[in-house]
Design an enzyme around this catalytic site. Structure first.
Site, mmCIF file in Angstrom:
data_model
loop_
_atom_site.group_PDB
_atom_site.id
_atom_site.type_symbol
_atom_site.label_atom_id
_atom_site.label_comp_id
_atom_site.label_asym_id
_atom_site.label_seq_id
_atom_site.Cartn_x
_atom_site.Cartn_y
_atom_site.Cartn_z
ATOM 1 N N ARG A 150 0.842 -1.202 0.000
ATOM 2 C CA ARG A 150 0.000 0.000 0.000
ATOM 3 C C ARG A 150 0.875 1.249 0.000
ATOM 4 O O ARG A 150 1.542 1.535 0.990
ATOM 5 C CB ARG A 150 -0.944 0.034 1.206
ATOM 6 C CG ARG A 150 -1.759 1.340 1.263
ATOM 7 C CD ARG A 150 -2.976 1.261 2.149
ATOM 8 N NE ARG A 150 -2.675 1.240 3.558
ATOM 9 C CZ ARG A 150 -3.594 1.395 4.525
ATOM 10 N NH1 ARG A 150 -4.874 1.563 4.206
ATOM 11 N NH2 ARG A 150 -3.256 1.352 5.793
ATOM 12 N N ASP A 200 -3.437 3.244 14.460
ATOM 13 C CA ASP A 200 -2.633 3.789 13.371
ATOM 14 C C ASP A 200 -3.190 5.151 13.014
ATOM 15 O O ASP A 200 -4.024 5.705 13.737
ATOM 16 C CB ASP A 200 -2.590 2.837 12.176
ATOM 17 C CG ASP A 200 -3.945 2.647 11.497
ATOM 18 O OD1 ASP A 200 -4.925 3.341 11.859
ATOM 19 O OD2 ASP A 200 -4.021 1.799 10.581
#
Length: 533
Positions: free
Chosen positions: A169, A449
Site C-alpha cells: 500500500r 494507526d
C-alpha cells in the site's frame, strides 16, 4: 575578454536526505524512472486535489454527497472486471502492518493468506523508515531478508510457498514526498512509494505470478481512480510488463467514494480485483466530509461500530457492488490485540473479534483484515466455517437496496467523559509515537494507526466547534474541558510506557493548535510531516 559565467542550474532530481542503503535503491535509472512519473502525472494529481477542495467547499456550504447522474450508465451497465489471478482468489485472512524488517518477516510467515505492507497509515514516513521499508521488501521479494534483534534472535523467511502473498500500500494522492524534488517540486508520495517498489521488484514478482499487487488508499472519485489506471499502465509500459500485470485492490475509505464504487471499479476494470471496507478511515471521512453539518455529529468512536445503520449500509453496498462485477469484497480491520495477564479482558476482546468476523462472513465478505498474528486463527476458523470455497462472489446480496440517505444517516449514541478524555489521550500518544518514527502503536490493547487517531482528532474538533454538544452527564463540551484534559495528560502518562515519550509535549502542542483552528485540517499527518526528518 572576460569569461561569461553561466548561472548554476538546479539538478533535475534532488534527494534532500541521506539514509543507509539508499544508493542501491536510488540508482540513476530509478531516479530517471521516478522523474518521468512525476512529469507525466503531477499536473493531473494537482488538478484532482483541487477538485477535492472544490467539492469539500460545496459540502461545507450545505450540499450532501449523492450518487452521480452523469455515470448512471456505468452503474446500470452489465460489465465485469478482468479475471482475478490465482494468487488472489483466496484472501480470507489478510494481515496488515508497517514495513520494518521484523514486521515484514513476521507478516509473511504469519499464516495469513496475504500481507499488506503499509507505507501509509501504519508507517511514519521518515526518510529512514521509507528507505528501510523499500530495502526490506526488495530483500523479501528475492527471499533473502533476515533480521537479528538486540537479543541476538534471528528472524528469517519461510520458503516461498509458505509465505503470505505480498500486497503493497503506497501513500495516498494527497501526500508529498518532501525528500525527493523533481525540477524543484516535491514528488507525489504515492508515485514514489509505488514507483520505486515496482522499478525494483515488478519483474521478479511477475515471473513468480505474484503481480505485483497493490492496495490503493484514500480515493474520492472515479477520476482519481482513472489517474491511477493511467499511471499504472505507464509503469507497465516503461518496465516492459504486459498490460494489466499490476493488480490493485481499492480501499473504499472515504465517504465520497462510497457513492462511486461502480465507477471506481469501472475505471480500473482491467486490473482491479476488489474493494475493501476501510472502516476506520471511512468513519474519519464521514466526520471530515460532513464537518459543517450540525445534524451529523457522531457519538464517541467506541459506539460507532459496524452495526450502526450507515456503516452497515456501506459494507453491504460494497459486497453487492463487488459481487455483481466479479470482484472481491474485503472486510475491515480488527484492531484488537491480545491482552496479557488478564484472562477476562482478553476473552472479552477476542469475543468482539469473533462477533465482527462472524458478521463479515455472514454478510458476504470474501476476506478480512487483522492487525496481530494471534487473531489469524480466529478469523480463519470463522471464514473456513462460513466460506468453504475460495470466495463467495455467488452471494449476490440482491436484498440490499441502499439510498443516499442510508449512507448519510448519523448514528445515535453519547459522549462519555471517558470517551472524550480517551480521544485526547489517543491523539497525543499516537502523534508522539508518529513524530518519534513509529506509525503503528498499541494503546490500551488496540493497535492504533493514523486512521484511528484521525477519528479521535476529527471528533474532538467536531464536538468543540459545533458548540451545542454535551457529555452524557450534562457537561458542556468546550475548550475549557479540552484544555483540562491536555493539562492532566502528562501526569496520567507518567507511570505508563509511552512510545515516543520525548515527543509528548510537542504532540500536545500540535493537537492543541489543530483543534483550535477554525477549519478542520484535512489530515493530521500533513502538518505533522513537516516535523519529521
Amino acid at each position: 575578454m572576460s569569461a561569461v559565467l553561466k548561472p548554476a542550474t538546479r539538478p533535475a532530481v534532488e534527494i534532500a536526505a541521506q539514509a543507509a542503503g539508499q544508493a542501491e535503491l536510488l540508482t540513476p535509472a530509478a531516479l530517471d524512472f521516478l522523474a518521468d512519473l512525476h512529469r507525466r502525472f503531477e499536473p493531473r494529481r494537482q488538478a484532482r486535489l483541487a477538485a477535492r477542495r472544490k467539492r469539500q467547499a460545496e459540502f461545507d456550504a450545505g450540499a450532501l454527497p449523492d450518487f452521480r447522474t452523469d455515470t448512471r450508465a456505468i452503474r446500470e451497465g452489465d460489465w465485469r472486471v478482468a479475471p482475478i489471478p490465482a494468487a488472489l482468489l483466496d484472501r480470507r485472512v489478510e494481515i496488515t502492518g508497517p514495513v520494518d524488517p521484523k514486521m515484514v518477516i513476521n507478516a509473511l510467515n504469519s499464516g495469513a493468506n496475504c500481507y499488506m505492507a503499509d507505507f501509509e497509515d501504519s508507517t511514519a514516513p521518515t526518510w529512514d523508515n521509507l528507505i528501510a521499508g523499500q530495502r526490506s521488501l526488495r530483500s523479501a521479494v528475492v527471499g533473502t531478508l533476515e533480521f537479528v534483534n538486540e537479543n541476538g534472535k534471528r528472524y528469517a523467511l519461510k520458503p516461498f510457498e509458505e509465505r503470505a502473498v505480498l500486497i503493497v500500500r503506497p501513500r495516498g494522492w494527497h501526500l508529498d514526498e518532501k525528500h525527493v524534488l523533481i525540477d524543484g517540486e516535491r514528488m507525489s508520495a504515492s508515485l514514489f512509494d509505488l514507483g520505486l517498489f515496482a522499478f525494483h521488484n515488478a519483474k521478479t514478482l511477475a515471473v513468480r505470478d505474484r503481480g505485483p499487487y497493490f492496495y490503493i488508499p484514500k480515493l474520492q472519485s472515479m477520476e482519481e481512480a482513472a489517474l491511477w489506471q493511467d499511471a499504472l499502465s505507464h509503469v507497465e509500459s516503461a518496465l516492459g510488463l504486459p498490460r494489466g500485470q499490476l493488480k490493485v485492490t481499492v480501499l473504499i475509505e472515504t465517504l465520497p467514494a462510497a457513492f462511486e464504487m461502480d465507477e471506481i471499479l469501472h475505471a480500473l476494470r482491467k486490473r482491479i480485483v476488489g474493494l475493501n471496507c476501510g472502516r476506520w478511515d471511512y468513519i474519519f471521512s464521514y466526520i471530515k466530509t460532513l464537518r459543517a453539518h450540525r445534524d451529523r455529529v457522531l457519538p464517541e468512536r467506541g459506539q460507532v461500530t459496524m452495526t450502526q445503520p450507515f456503516l452497515k449500509a456501506y459494507s453491504e453496498l460494497l459486497i453487492k457492488t463487488c459481487h455483481r462485477r466479479g470482484a472481491h469484497a474485503m472486510g475491515g480491520m480488527a484492531a484488537q490485540i491480545p491482552i496479557a495477564n488478564d484472562v477476562e479482558a482478553n476473552a472479552a476482546a477476542m469475543s468482539r473479534v469473533h462477533a465482527d468476523k462472524q458478521r463479515e462472513v455472514g454478510a458476504g465478505h470474501d476476506g478480512t483484515w487483522v492487525a496481530h498474528p494471534a487473531l489469524i486463527p480466529i478469523a480463519r476458523a470463522i471464514f473456513d466455517a462460513g466460506m468453504p470455497c475460495k470466495h463467495q462472489q455467488s452471494v449476490a446480496r440482491d436484498d440490499v437496496n441502499v439510498a443516499a440517505a442510508d449512507l448519510l444517516a448519523p448514528p445515535l449514541g453519547t459522549i462519555t467523559r471517558a470517551g472524550f478524555d480517551g480521544n485526547v489521550e489517543v491523539c497525543v500518544r499516537y502523534l508522539a509515537a508518529w513524530l518519534a518514527g513509529s506509525g503503528c502503536v498499541p494503546i490500551h490493547w488496540l493497535m492504533e494507526d493514523a486512521a484511528t487517531a484521525e477519528i479521535a482528532r476529527a471528533q474532538l474538533w467536531q464536538w468543540l466547534h459545533h458548540g451545542n454538544v454535551h457529555l452524557d452527564d450534562g457537561t458542556r463540551v468546550d475548550f475549557a474541558l479540552f484544555e483540562r484534559a491536555l493539562l492532566n495528560l502528562p501526569s496520567k502518562l507518567a507511570d505508563e510506557k509511552v512510545v515516543g515519550a520525548e515527543k509528548v509535549q510537542e504532540a500536545i502542542g500540535l493537537l492543541d493548535e489543530l483543534t483550535h483552528r477554525d477549519e478542520l485540517e484535512d489530515f493530521l499527518t500533513v502538518p505533522a510531516y513537516e516535523r519529521l526528518p
